[in-house]
Scaffold this motif. Structure first.
Motif, PDB file in Angstrom:
ATOM      1  N   PHE C  36       0.833  -1.195   0.000  1.00 17.10           N
ATOM      2  CA  PHE C  36       0.000   0.000   0.000  1.00 17.10           C
ATOM      3  C   PHE C  36       0.876   1.255   0.000  1.00 17.10           C
ATOM      4  CE2 PHE C  36      -1.725   3.460   2.579  1.00 17.10           C
ATOM      5  CZ  PHE C  36      -2.809   3.824   1.793  1.00 17.10           C
ATOM      6  N   LEU C  37       1.860   1.283   0.897  1.00 17.60           N
ATOM      7  CA  LEU C  37       2.735   2.460   0.957  1.00 17.60           C
ATOM      8  C   LEU C  37       3.433   2.676  -0.376  1.00 17.60           C
ATOM      9  CD1 LEU C  37       4.398   2.261   4.487  1.00 17.60           C
ATOM     10  CD2 LEU C  37       2.701   3.895   3.656  1.00 17.60           C
ATOM     11  N   LEU C  38       3.887   1.579  -0.960  1.00 18.84           N
ATOM     12  CA  LEU C  38       4.600   1.684  -2.231  1.00 18.84           C
ATOM     13  C   LEU C  38       3.715   2.384  -3.272  1.00 18.84           C
ATOM     14  CD1 LEU C  38       7.047   0.904  -3.989  1.00 18.84           C
ATOM     15  CD2 LEU C  38       5.961  -1.301  -4.381  1.00 18.84           C
ATOM     16  N   PHE C  39       2.503   1.880  -3.432  1.00 19.90           N
ATOM     17  CA  PHE C  39       1.658   2.447  -4.466  1.00 19.90           C
ATOM     18  C   PHE C  39       1.124   3.834  -4.084  1.00 19.90           C
ATOM     19  CE2 PHE C  39       1.904  -1.953  -5.700  1.00 19.90           C
ATOM     20  CZ  PHE C  39       2.154  -1.822  -7.049  1.00 19.90           C
ATOM     21  N   TYR C  40       0.906   4.027  -2.778  1.00 21.02           N
ATOM     22  CA  TYR C  40       0.472   5.344  -2.326  1.00 21.02           C
ATOM     23  C   TYR C  40       1.558   6.392  -2.608  1.00 21.02           C
ATOM     24  CZ  TYR C  40      -0.899   9.041   0.897  1.00 21.02           C
ATOM     25  OH  TYR C  40      -1.225  10.257   1.440  1.00 21.02           O
ATOM     26  N   PHE C  41       2.795   6.059  -2.287  1.00 13.60           N
ATOM     27  CA  PHE C  41       3.895   7.004  -2.535  1.00 13.60           C
ATOM     28  C   PHE C  41       4.034   7.281  -4.026  1.00 13.60           C
ATOM     29  CE2 PHE C  41       6.426   5.733   1.526  1.00 13.60           C
ATOM     30  CZ  PHE C  41       5.511   6.434   2.292  1.00 13.60           C
ATOM     31  N   LEU C  42       3.906   6.215  -4.822  1.00 12.67           N
ATOM     32  CA  LEU C  42       4.041   6.406  -6.267  1.00 12.67           C
ATOM     33  C   LEU C  42       2.980   7.380  -6.763  1.00 12.67           C
ATOM     34  CD1 LEU C  42       4.712   2.800  -7.597  1.00 12.67           C
ATOM     35  CD2 LEU C  42       6.337   4.669  -7.371  1.00 12.67           C
ATOM     36  N   PHE C  43       1.788   7.263  -6.203  1.00 11.47           N
ATOM     37  CA  PHE C  43       0.707   8.136  -6.640  1.00 11.47           C
ATOM     38  C   PHE C  43       0.894   9.547  -6.072  1.00 11.47           C
ATOM     39  CE2 PHE C  43      -3.459   9.986  -5.732  1.00 11.47           C
ATOM     40  CZ  PHE C  43      -3.947  10.093  -7.028  1.00 11.47           C
ATOM     41  N   LYS C  44       1.097   9.609  -4.768  1.00  7.64           N
ATOM     42  CA  LYS C  44       1.146  10.899  -4.092  1.00  7.64           C
ATOM     43  C   LYS C  44       2.336  11.742  -4.543  1.00  7.64           C
ATOM     44  CE  LYS C  44       0.361  13.511  -0.181  1.00  7.64           C
ATOM     45  NZ  LYS C  44       0.977  13.434   1.145  1.00  7.64           N
ATOM     46  N   TYR C  45       3.460  11.102  -4.741  1.00  4.06           N
ATOM     47  CA  TYR C  45       4.677  11.859  -5.041  1.00  4.06           C
ATOM     48  C   TYR C  45       5.060  11.754  -6.505  1.00  4.06           C
ATOM     49  CZ  TYR C  45       4.819  11.809   0.012  1.00  4.06           C
ATOM     50  OH  TYR C  45       4.487  11.955   1.335  1.00  4.06           O
ATOM     51  N   ARG C  46       4.065  11.516  -7.370  1.00  8.71           N
ATOM     52  CA  ARG C  46       4.366  11.493  -8.799  1.00  8.71           C
ATOM     53  C   ARG C  46       4.825  12.884  -9.217  1.00  8.71           C
ATOM     54  NH1 ARG C  46      -0.937  12.048  -7.954  1.00  8.71           N
ATOM     55  NH2 ARG C  46      -2.139  13.485  -9.268  1.00  8.71           N
ATOM     56  N   LYS C  47       5.528  12.905 -10.311  1.00  6.34           N
ATOM     57  CA  LYS C  47       6.203  14.140 -10.705  1.00  6.34           C
ATOM     58  C   LYS C  47       5.222  15.279 -10.932  1.00  6.34           C
ATOM     59  CE  LYS C  47       9.419  16.007 -13.973  1.00  6.34           C
ATOM     60  NZ  LYS C  47      10.483  15.689 -14.909  1.00  6.34           N
ATOM     61  N   LYS C  48       5.530  16.400 -10.318  1.00  6.75           N
ATOM     62  CA  LYS C  48       4.770  17.614 -10.606  1.00  6.75           C
ATOM     63  C   LYS C  48       5.771  18.696 -10.946  1.00  6.75           C
ATOM     64  CE  LYS C  48       0.770  16.556  -7.745  1.00  6.75           C
ATOM     65  NZ  LYS C  48       0.830  16.081  -6.371  1.00  6.75           N
ATOM     66  N   GLU C  49       5.451  19.455 -11.985  1.00  5.90           N
ATOM     67  CA  GLU C  49       6.376  20.502 -12.408  1.00  5.90           C
ATOM     68  C   GLU C  49       6.546  21.517 -11.283  1.00  5.90           C
ATOM     69  OE1 GLU C  49       8.367  20.533 -14.881  1.00  5.90           O
ATOM     70  OE2 GLU C  49       7.499  18.674 -15.647  1.00  5.90           O
ATOM     71  N   GLY C  50       7.758  21.963 -11.145  1.00  6.89           N
ATOM     72  CA  GLY C  50       7.996  23.041 -10.207  1.00  6.89           C
ATOM     73  C   GLY C  50       8.166  22.591  -8.769  1.00  6.89           C
ATOM     74  N   ARG C  51       7.948  21.297  -8.510  1.00  5.25           N
ATOM     75  CA  ARG C  51       8.152  20.837  -7.137  1.00  5.25           C
ATOM     76  C   ARG C  51       9.514  20.145  -7.051  1.00  5.25           C
ATOM     77  NH1 ARG C  51       4.232  16.449  -4.827  1.00  5.25           N
ATOM     78  NH2 ARG C  51       5.793  15.037  -5.675  1.00  5.25           N
ATOM     79  N   LYS C  52      10.142  20.292  -5.936  1.00  7.11           N
ATOM     80  CA  LYS C  52      11.403  19.608  -5.742  1.00  7.11           C
ATOM     81  C   LYS C  52      11.207  18.531  -4.683  1.00  7.11           C
ATOM     82  CE  LYS C  52      16.001  21.444  -6.505  1.00  7.11           C
ATOM     83  NZ  LYS C  52      17.118  22.203  -5.991  1.00  7.11           N
ATOM     84  N   ALA C  53      11.883  17.401  -4.887  1.00 12.65           N
ATOM     85  CA  ALA C  53      11.798  16.347  -3.875  1.00 12.65           C
ATOM     86  C   ALA C  53      12.445  16.843  -2.589  1.00 12.65           C
ATOM     87  CB  ALA C  53      12.505  15.092  -4.361  1.00 12.65           C
ATOM     88  N   GLU C  54      12.007  16.253  -1.492  1.00 10.48           N
ATOM     89  CA  GLU C  54      12.627  16.636  -0.216  1.00 10.48           C
ATOM     90  C   GLU C  54      14.062  16.138  -0.183  1.00 10.48           C
ATOM     91  OE1 GLU C  54      10.422  16.577   3.453  1.00 10.48           O
ATOM     92  OE2 GLU C  54      11.938  15.225   4.280  1.00 10.48           O
ATOM     93  N   TYR C  55      14.955  17.024   0.218  1.00 10.57           N
ATOM     94  CA  TYR C  55      16.370  16.647   0.255  1.00 10.57           C
ATOM     95  C   TYR C  55      16.656  16.022   1.616  1.00 10.57           C
ATOM     96  CZ  TYR C  55      21.447  17.110   0.119  1.00 10.57           C
ATOM     97  OH  TYR C  55      22.784  16.865   0.157  1.00 10.57           O
ATOM     98  N   SER C  56      16.496  14.689   1.686  1.00  8.08           N
ATOM     99  CA  SER C  56      16.672  14.018   2.975  1.00  8.08           C
ATOM    100  C   SER C  56      17.509  12.774   2.758  1.00  8.08           C
ATOM    101  CB  SER C  56      15.303  13.642   3.541  1.00  8.08           C
ATOM    102  OG  SER C  56      15.430  12.500   4.346  1.00  8.08           O
ATOM    103  N   HIS C  57      18.474  12.587   3.627  1.00 11.90           N
ATOM    104  CA  HIS C  57      19.323  11.400   3.509  1.00 11.90           C
ATOM    105  C   HIS C  57      18.866  10.285   4.420  1.00 11.90           C
ATOM    106  CE1 HIS C  57      22.075  14.123   1.394  1.00 11.90           C
ATOM    107  NE2 HIS C  57      22.456  13.031   0.796  1.00 11.90           N
TER     108      HIS C  57
END
Lengths: 595, 211, 251
Positions: C36-57
């Motif tokens: 569920f998390l896998l597919f939820y993340f894929l959906f929720k964090y799909r590419k959107k123009e102008g957004r940057k991924a969180e820079y977290s290590h």
């Protein structure tokens, strides 16, 4: 004392800067090449060939299981010793089961993982001009080829190919009397023995190269996880393959010289074979999956435009798996008759080895979390890997629990598990890796559209084929049955076997898409830029494909390989080779490559 | 270089690599593999011997211990001459290198020769790997004795023979003046291998002949 | 076909099944959660123009949590397994059996050797039954499992019982059946070209029926009576193809 210090030990190193610049002949360039990139492509072509061989065997196996006794379409072409009138004989079925496992594990997945990605990526990702021992590298490939063809030839000798399973349990494998296969089993042993030399030659090269030839600034914890996994895998190869070699020799002398290492008639111990085989065999499992984990980590990070979550934990998990992998081999032998107290010990170690795998899964999820996920084809394959590896990992818990294993050992539950980790796991990662680094190998892109079609169909048909196998196992269907309808309670399950078989045929047909895409893109693919995925590691600093010698000059590494979306960069990536002071946008194009 | 110079100190590259040149490192790594190979053979021997002590005759009952003791001494000497060869080239002593390499080759070949001689005698006595024939020969112990013996000493012998081949190759290169105190990777590499093979023999001699 | 197991008919069968269901629930939950998390993340964090991924290590706290929790779970599963395993496989914990037989596997038959009139195995009057192993219900049975040629595996799905038969070894196996009936015995280890048809049957009788059967067999084997339809006999090494005698369906 920075970069110049490399010069003091240069007598055994090939030149970084391309070295000699005469144009080699066709044979030197493409056949007996010492260039790691060419050798990687050679491994790619041969192991894809054996992947097809193994796949065809799987299709024929599934034909027999779905439609036992029905003539195989086109089976008339097979000799009467295999399938008279197209009807598969039990001895040929056993040979196919044995050879499917053998080809897939030793001649397809292992060389794809280690031979292709090891050769291609190690020098490129660590900033080296080539391997430490290019000629040894060439030898490694040219030992693997005859080994493969000896294995293939064994189908056509008297008695047919080995039929004792890919695990070749003695005494079945130790005396031809039991199977009717003499020469075939011996060729099997000889072929794997030769292949062992190939693997060890490769591993010596990889370890030396990674330790000694990293570019300045490329410290251990700036290595891409692909390199880490290949590094650890190489140690497993180095330490595990010789065990197999020793066991193979003993089995071969049992077959040919009349010794009785594994034959109880002369005092031998059948379980000794199993201990030796699995002492090799369990690390071998990790040889097949660790590089996949590394590749997937790299690609997920690239697709999510986000650093790998928990890089250090990922490295430690790889190392932990490699260590624990040496003390779990007995879990293949819970039912073998070894001391039940040992069974308990091996169960506990096996349970513990699930933990680093779990860590990796959670870190992959963490990598996707709050990313900006670009659904390029390699990312899709990698996501496929993660979702299927979860199933394969979890089903492992069932068989790790010794009492549950009493029931499911040697049933289709095990068959489902191994295919979830080796096909759903390793092979999906291989698709991801080939697609991702295709431009670096061939200078062109694969068709993204067809890759995605291939991914979706493969994922669906794969699940239709392998998920129901869990159920068959839970119904008590044994492995390696030529005709399951012999058992009344299994005959009732025949509709499921047919469903699985048809799914496998569709799955096999779907692979034509990938092979066609792969082949056509060599000529028709869109020309690749140096860094088409806007990725960070060193291979993307050089043209696609890189010239002989790879780097015009030694690259200098300033940071780790996963600096995606770094606030220090205006773009969403920050390659390892871009100097930090430059506050302007990092250039996706490589450092000056002259012309 | 210019880029490195402009880097802040903490960003500057720590030197990668172990400071051991590739060939030497490669040989060491290869020897790891060899250790595991002999571990498989010796481990199997130990397991079989524990499981079937009746298959194994008392020391000296079947095998010729004095002869092999001498042979062991010869092999140990060859390790000493190998060290001498390496020491010679470290001092750029070309003549010494060639002499000591030749001595090592002679000692190594002698070892293999004695082993072949021993094998011929053993086979004539009926000490053969074939289980059926062993039982018929009426020798003490059982067939696991001969099969483990030939397995371990045979593969060790193959290693010595390959080592002699490598030494001959090195000697030919040495005669062409390929080595110097700055360029001795080949000599050192073969030396490492040679000492390893020697070490394995000491283990084998102990467990196969003496215990 | 489903994830539920068919009923088991041995005393330890339910223990194995219970462990199986515990693991099924745990892994099922983990499966649902992670996928569920896998597919939820894929959906929720799909590419959107102008957004940057969180820079977290990453997060050390998270690493510790998801190292410890799986560790505790798998070790707990391991500990739960130990006692069941010992009960089934550890000879020290075997119940005292009143019935002992030898089962000897060979390509591609099962020989069951009974102690005969004197109740002692390994004596003159032992008799051998081919492929149809008769045992009484509700009694612990001790099987001395042997193999003559290659490795076979003694597998009775309905008892949740499996044990490899290894040439050169005699491996003790026990079981106690809870219901009379006929249960299929299969070979679970590849043993040659006839592996797929190396099936047999465990015929479980009531105490009375068993006594009758045993007496009949003893009489038959001592030559006091001629064979009748119910007899399935063979001496060791008999090459007779027994396929026709064992076409009975599942239990």
């Amino acid at each position: 004392m920075s970069a110049t210090a490399a010069a003091k030990t240069d007598w055994d190193q090939p030149g970084f800067a391309g070295g000699e610049h005469h144009e080699p002949s066709f044979i030197r360039k493409y056949i007996f090449s010492t260039d790691h990139k060419i050798i990687a492509i050679q491994f790619l072509v041969t192991s894809l060939f054996f992947l097809i061989v193994g796949g065809l065997l799987a299709v024929m196996i599934r034909w027999q299981l779905g439609f036992p006794g029905a003539p195989l379409p086109g089976g008339d072409l097979l000799p009467d010793t295999m399938a008279p009138g197209g009807i598969i004989l039990p001895e040929f079925y056993n040979a196919m089961v044995t050879m499917h496992g053998t080809f897939m594990i030793f001649f397809a997945i292992m060389p794809l993982m280690v031979g292709v990605f090891g050769n291609l990526l190690i020098p490129l990702q660590i900033g080296a001009g080539d391997m430490a021992f290019p000629k040894l590298n060439m030898l490694s490939f040219w030992l693997a080829v005859p080994a493969g063809f000896i294995m293939l030839a064994s189908f056509f000798v008297e008695g047919g190919a080995a039929g004792a399973g890919w695990t070749a349990y003695a005494p079945l494998s130790a005396d031809g009397e039991y199977t009717g296969v003499y020469l075939g089993q011996q060729l099997w042993l000889v072929s794997l023995f030769i292949l062992g030399f190939s693997s060890i030659a490769g591993a010596v090269n990889y370890v030396t190269t990674i330790i000694n030839m990293r570019a300045p600034g490329l410290t251990w914890f700036r290595l891409p996880l692909t390199i880490w996994s290949l590094f650890i895998t190489s140690f497993l190869v180095l330490l595990a393959i010789p065990i197999l070699a020793g066991a193979l020799i003993m089995l071969l002398t049992d077959q040919t010289l009349g010794t009785t290492f594994f034959l109880p008639a002369g005092g031998g111990e059948p379980l000794l074979w199993q201990h030796l085989f699995w002492f090799f065999g369990h690390p071998e499992v990790y040889i097949l999956i660790l590089p996949a984990m590394g590749i997937v980590s790299d690609i997920l990070s690239n697709g999510a435009r986000k650093p790998v979550f928990g890089y250090h934990a990922m490295v430690l998990a790889i190392i932990a798996i490699a260590f624990l992998g040496w003390i779990v081999w007995g879990h293949h032998m819970f039912m073998s008759g070894m001391n039940p107290m040992l069974g308990t010990t091996f169960m506990i170690t096996t349970m513990v080895i699930a933990v680093p795998s779990a860590i990796k899964v959670f870190n992959w999820l963490g990598t996707l979390w709050r990313g900006n996920i670009e659904f390029h084809a390699p990312l899709l394959y990698s996501v496929g890997f993660v979702s299927l590896f979860i199933v394969g990992g979890l089903s492992g818990i069932f068989m790790a629990s010794t009492p549950v294993d009493i029931y499911i050992h040697d049933t289709y539950f095990i068959v489902a598990h191994i295919h979830y980790v080796l096909f759903g796991g390793s092979l999906f990662a291989i698709f991801a890796g080939i697609t991702f680094w295709y431009p670096k190998m061939f200078g062109r892109m694969m068709s993204s559209f067809w890759n995605k079609i291939h991914f979706v169909l493969t994922f669906i048909f794969y699940s239709m084929a392998f998920f129901p196998m869990h159920g068959l196992g839970l119904e008590g269907m044994m492995r390696r049955l030529y005709d399951p309808t012999q058992y009344a309670y299994l005959a009732e399950l025949q509709p499921w076997n047919q469903f699985i078989s048809i799914s496998v045929f569709l799955l096999a047909a779907t692979q034509v898409i990938y092979f066609a895409n792969f082949t056509l893109s060599l000529w028709k693919g869109e020309k690749a830029t140096a860094n088409p995925w806007r990725a960070n590691s060193l291979e993307w600093s050089v043209p696609s494909p890189p010239p002989h010698g790879n780097f015009e000059r030694i690259p200098i590494v300033y940071r780790g390989p996963y600096e995606y979306s770094s606030p220090e960069s205006d773009e969403d990536f920050y390659p390892q080779f871009v100097p930090p002071r430059q506050k302007t946008a990092p250039r996706p194009e490589p450092q000056p490559t002259a012309d | 270089m210019s880029q490195a110079a402009t880097m802040p100190i903490e960003e500057r590259a720590p030197e990668p690599g172990l400071g051991i040149y590739n060939l030497k490192l490669g040989i060491w790594i290869f020897l790891l593999s060899e250790v595991m190979f002999f571990t498989a053979l010796i481990g199997s021997y130990v397991i079989l011997r524990f499981a079937h002590p009746d298959h194994f005759a008392a020391p000296g009952e079947v095998l010729n211990v004095p002869l092999t003791a001498v042979n062991t001494f010869i092999l140990i000497c060859s390790s000493v001459t190998m060290v001498k060869a390496y020491a010679a080239i470290e001092k750029d002593d070309q003549k010494g290198l060639k002499q000591w390499l030749l001595a090592t080759i002679v000692l190594g070949s002698t070892f293999v020769g004695v082993q072949v001689y021993e094998y011929i005698h053993l086979v004539n006595d009926g000490f053969v790997p074939d289980a059926q024939a062993y039982v018929e020969s009426g020798l003490a112990g059982g067939p696991l004795y001969s099969s483990t013996f030939y397995l371990m000493t045979g593969f060790h012998g193959v290693h010595v023979a390959l080592g002699v081949g490598a030494l001959i190759f090195i000697l030919i290169k040495a005669m062409r003046g390929a080595y110097s105190s700055q360029r001795l990777g080949g000599v050192e590499g073969v030396g490492l291998y040679w000492h390893f093979v020697d070490l394995v023999w000491i283990v084998l001699f102990t467990i196969v002949y003496l215990i | 076909m489903n994830w539920l197991l068919d009923p088991s008919f041995s005393t330890f069968g339910p223990d194995i099944d219970r462990l199986y269901y515990i693991i099924l629930v745990i892994t099922g939950l983990v499966f649902v959660l992670t996928e569920f998390l896998l597919f939820y993340f894929l959906f929720k964090y799909r590419k959107k123009e102008g957004r940057k991924a969180e820079y977290s290590h990453g997060s050390t706290k998270a690493e510790v949590i998801w190292t410890l929790i799986p560790f505790v779970i798998v070790v707990a599963i391991g500990l739960m397994s130990v006692s069941v395993w010992d009960q089934i496989k550890n000879p020290v914990e075997f119940p005292n059996p009143d019935y002992e037989i030898i089962v000897s596997a060979r390509q591609f038959e099962w020989d069951a050797i009974y102690p005969g009139a004197d109740g002692e195995l390994g004596t003159e009057d032992d008799f051998t039954v081919l492929n149809r192993i008769h045992v009484p219900v509700n009694e612990p049975i001790l099987v001395h499992l042997e193999a003559e040629d290659v490795i076979h595996s003694f597998f009775v799905p309905d008892f949740r019982l499996k044990q490899d038969a290894v040439p050169g070894m005699t491996i003790p196996v026990w079981f106690e059946v809870t219901e009379p009936g006929e249960y299929i015995l299969g070979c679970a280890e590849l043993c040659g070209i006839g592996h797929y048809r190396m099936d047999g049957m465990i015929v479980v009788l009531t105490a009375e029926e068993y006594r009758e059967w045993e007496a009949g067999q003893i009489a038959f084997h001592s030559g006091e009576r001629s064979p009748d339809e119910g007899d399935v006999v063979a001496s060791r090494g008999d090459e007779e193809d027994s396929d026709e005698t064992q076409d009975t369906g599942g239990p």
